[in-house]
Design an enzyme around this catalytic site. Structure first.
Site, PDB file in Angstrom:
ATOM      1  N   HIS A 249     111.172  68.085  58.551  1.00 57.68           N
ATOM      2  CA  HIS A 249     112.605  68.249  58.856  1.00 57.68           C
ATOM      3  C   HIS A 249     112.864  69.694  59.268  1.00 57.68           C
ATOM      4  CE1 HIS A 249     116.937  68.048  58.543  1.00 57.68           C
ATOM      5  NE2 HIS A 249     116.865  66.750  58.301  1.00 57.68           N
ATOM      6  N   ARG A 265     124.482  69.104  61.520  1.00 54.76           N
ATOM      7  CA  ARG A 265     124.416  69.257  62.982  1.00 54.76           C
ATOM      8  C   ARG A 265     125.203  68.153  63.666  1.00 54.76           C
ATOM      9  NH1 ARG A 265     118.960  68.395  63.662  1.00 54.76           N
ATOM     10  NH2 ARG A 265     118.517  68.424  61.437  1.00 54.76           N
TER      11      ARG A 265
END
Ligand code: FAD
Length: 633
Positions: A249, A265
């Site tokens: 990640h 995000r």
């Protein structure tokens, strides 16, 4: 838990009042790792612009050729109903002003389709399922019971932790250790509270033991995510698929590896380098989107593997900010404002303040990549039916969730597809496990035939599972085998000289260094040599504590053994995969092969790792052949 509830529903529909499901967990169920999931669960909202076809296409694209069309459709088609059903059970999904389920974008998605409960989705999801299981008297809980081994009829008796070098091989024609006559008969576990081994005999077993990403030193996973179920399957002679596919990640706190969810995000957070530049555009993720206006599959919402690779390049180009835990970039949420951060990302804000030392309302969050999700797992059909090395179903044995490789995620999972997989495949596996037509006949002589699981015998304080009192020779043999397995593991206590902490540290370090975002032959060879050394030292691992009750020295050494076993398989498969695909990127083999193949890892009789390769088409056919009914989608 989905599997348990589905089994209970099946029993109820068939009027099987005396049927029992055993829910076995090494921790209190609410501590299962699902509680940490933040961002949400993917499913098309009915009546909106999104479509199932698009969800299928996005998932297959992310899977980079290793995804199975059938398995993807199976989950995608059932996802909306599972998410809605969860709400009826009490799940507090976040809502739009109109009252519809609110959805957010995750990386690799064409349309927003991630249902969420702020950024505490896993907590609420687990709570909802757990409280529902509490209402079901036919679900018996075995909390803080560590499962030591699977009980299969005709299971091979060899112990995995024997010496033997890892031997990658190629060619689909290798001998398989298949034995179609095998069937799941239960598990042997250890009751941590009472300090006793317990044999649980069952007509069917569903493994839902989670992934193995905690083996990496820098990981978003909790300490309990140690690949136990996978290592049990491996010891039982079953294949593990695509172990080398480990998702890294891109946005985690340095040092701890704590996840800063992709939802940050999805809500509009941007990534900048040491100079404050949106560096992703320089690594193939552009064109640059306006700040706070995320766009599908671009920049910060590109696929996770691409974002992690961009970080790797930026780090090597000197564009990151040095810290004692390595280079970091900044995740900037400030433009979202306090109200949005508090409403949509309260957990992120809390984690950043407490563990990152920054207030995201006023400062950017320092982030770097960490191991996060393991696509590899026990080979199953879309319904969670476990397949052996010849592709034949193992009667009564199922796997669901992160421990399984159903073909949904392929070489790279799309964020938020895994929570929904635990619901859909868990339900399918539980339904099959409870079906009277389940290929595994209930054990015959003791207990009513419809008993799906029951606590069998508890051991005397001498710490051995007692011999069966049963008149049934098959059951007696199983209980004797369980006793032998428990004694094997219990004999580790109070013995050994090698420091488990040191083996653990070296394991995490070598996986971080050599089996991360990019790999090459030299690094993987170093990793393989280190793992063989650690494996040899593990045979003499020290378990200082001899206590019967809550002996965490011992249980952590068991977890270490599982991580080592799975890591050896992952490295052997990574060495054999001489191409770049999804989460497996080789600096020395940047191309992608024309024919997509799965790796299948097994152990030979001496405990050495073997790798075979199976074209995806062959795997899809095997899964279809093993799926009951005409409409296996
Ligand atoms: C920080 C983080 C955030 C995430 N966020 C998301 C997200 O927003 N959306 C999404 O889709 N996915 C997300 N994921 C991935 C997702 O959370 C996991 O894939 C999923 O929760 C795994 O669920 P599971 O049921 O397979 O396993 P787990 O929830 O890990 O449960 C495993 C169970 O098996 C038991 N167990 C294991 N070994 C033994 C043993 N030997 N004996 C007895 N019991 C045993 C454990 O006690 C536990 O109860 C995230 C992952 C992480 C790490």
């Amino acid at each position: 838990m989905s599997a348990a509830l589905a089994a209970v529903e099946t029993f109820a529909a068939e009027g099987r009042d005396d049927a029992v499901v055993a829910l076995v967990s090494k921790v209190y169920p609410m501590r299962s790792h699902t509680v940490a999931a933040e961002g949400g669960a993917a499913g098309v909202v009915p009546g909106g612009a999104d479509t199932a076809e698009q969800h299928v296409a996005d998932t297959l694209r992310g899977g980079a050729g290793l995804g199975h069309d059938d398995a993807v459709r199976f989950v995608v088609d059932r996802a909306p109903a599972e998410l809605a059903r969860l709400e009826r059970l009490g799940m507090p999904w976040s809502r739009t002003a109109d009252g519809d389920p609110a959805v957010r974008r995750f990386g690799g998605m064409t349309n927003p389709r991630t249902w969420f409960a702020a950024d505490k989705t896993g907590f609420h999801l687990l709570h909802t399922l757990f409280q529902t299981t509490l209402r079901e008297p036919s679900i018996r809980r075995y909390d803080e019971h560590v499962v030591l081994d699977l009980l299969l009829s005709d299971a091979p008796s060899s112990d995995a932790p024997s010496s033997g070098a890892s031997r990658p091989s190629s060619g689909a024609g290798s001998q398989s250790p298949a034995d179609a006559s095998r069937a799941a008969r239960g598990v042997v576990a250890y009751d941590q509270q009472r300090g006793e081994p317990v044999t649980i005999l069952a007509a069917a077993v569903v493994l839902a033991t989670g992934g193995y990403a905690r083996a990496w030193g820098t990981s978003t996973n909790a300490g309990i995510v140690t690949g136990d179920g996978l290592s049990m399957a491996l010891r039982a002679g079953l294949p593990l698929r695509d172990l080398e596919m480990v998702q890294v990640h891109p946005t985690c706190l340095p040092g701890s590896g704590i996840l800063i969810t992709e939802a940050a995000r999805g809500e509009g957070g941007v990534l900048v380098d040491a100079a404050g530049e949106r560096y992703l555009a320089d690594y193939g993720l552009g064109p640059v989107t306006p700040v706070g206006e995320p766009a599908a599959r671009q920049m910060e919402l590109g696929p996770r593997d691409k974002l992690s690779q961009a970080f790797w390049h930026a780090d090597r180009a000197g564009r990151t900010i040095p810290t004692r835990d390595g280079g970091v970039v900044h995740l900037d949420l400030r433009h979202l404002g306090k109200a949005v951060i508090d409403e949509r990302l309260p957990l992120v804000a809390g984690l950043a303040r407490r563990f990152g030392g920054v207030d995201p309302v006023r400062e950017p969050i320092p982030v770097r990549p960490a191991a996060h999700y393991t696509m590899g797992g026990i080979v199953t059909t879309a319904h969670g039916q476990v397949l052996d090395a010849a592709g034949a179903p193992v009667a009564g044995l199922f796997a669901a969730g992160e421990c399984a490789s159903t073909g949904l995620h392929g070489a790279n999972r799309l964020g938020s597809n895994s929570l929904v997989e635990t619901l859909v495949v868990g339900r399918a596996a539980g339904t099959l496990a409870a079906a009277p037509s389940s290929p595994s006949e209930p054990l015959s002589s003791s207990g009513p035939p419809s008993t799906a699981a029951r606590p069998a015998s508890s051991a005397p304080p001498s710490s051995a599972v007692p011999s069966s009192q049963s008149q049934d020779p098959g059951e007696a043999a199983l209980v004797d085998r369980a006793r032998a397995r428990a004694e094997h593991w219990l004999a580790m206590r109070g013995r050994g000289t090698e420091s488990p902490a040191e083996i653990r540290r070296e394991l995490g370090t070598v996986l971080d260094a050599e089996v991360g975002i990019f790999r090459d032959a030299d690094g993987l060879a170093r990793a393989a040599a280190t793992l063989e050394d650690l494996h040899a030292r593990y045979q003499d691992v020290r378990v200082a504590d001899t206590a019967a009750v809550f002996n965490t020295d011992w249980s952590q050494v068991l977890e270490l053994g599982a991580m080592l076993a799975v890591a050896r398989g992952a490295v052997a498969a990574a060495i054999g995969r001489t191409e770049s695909r999804g989460a497996h990127q080789r600096l020395d083999h940047p191309h992608t092969d024309d024919v997509a193949r799965h790796s299948l890892v097994t152990l030979d009789a001496a405990g050495a790792v073997e790798v075979r390769w199976q074209p995806v088409d062959a795997a899809v056919s095997a899964a279809a052949a093993a799926t009951p009914g005409k409409d296996h989608r």
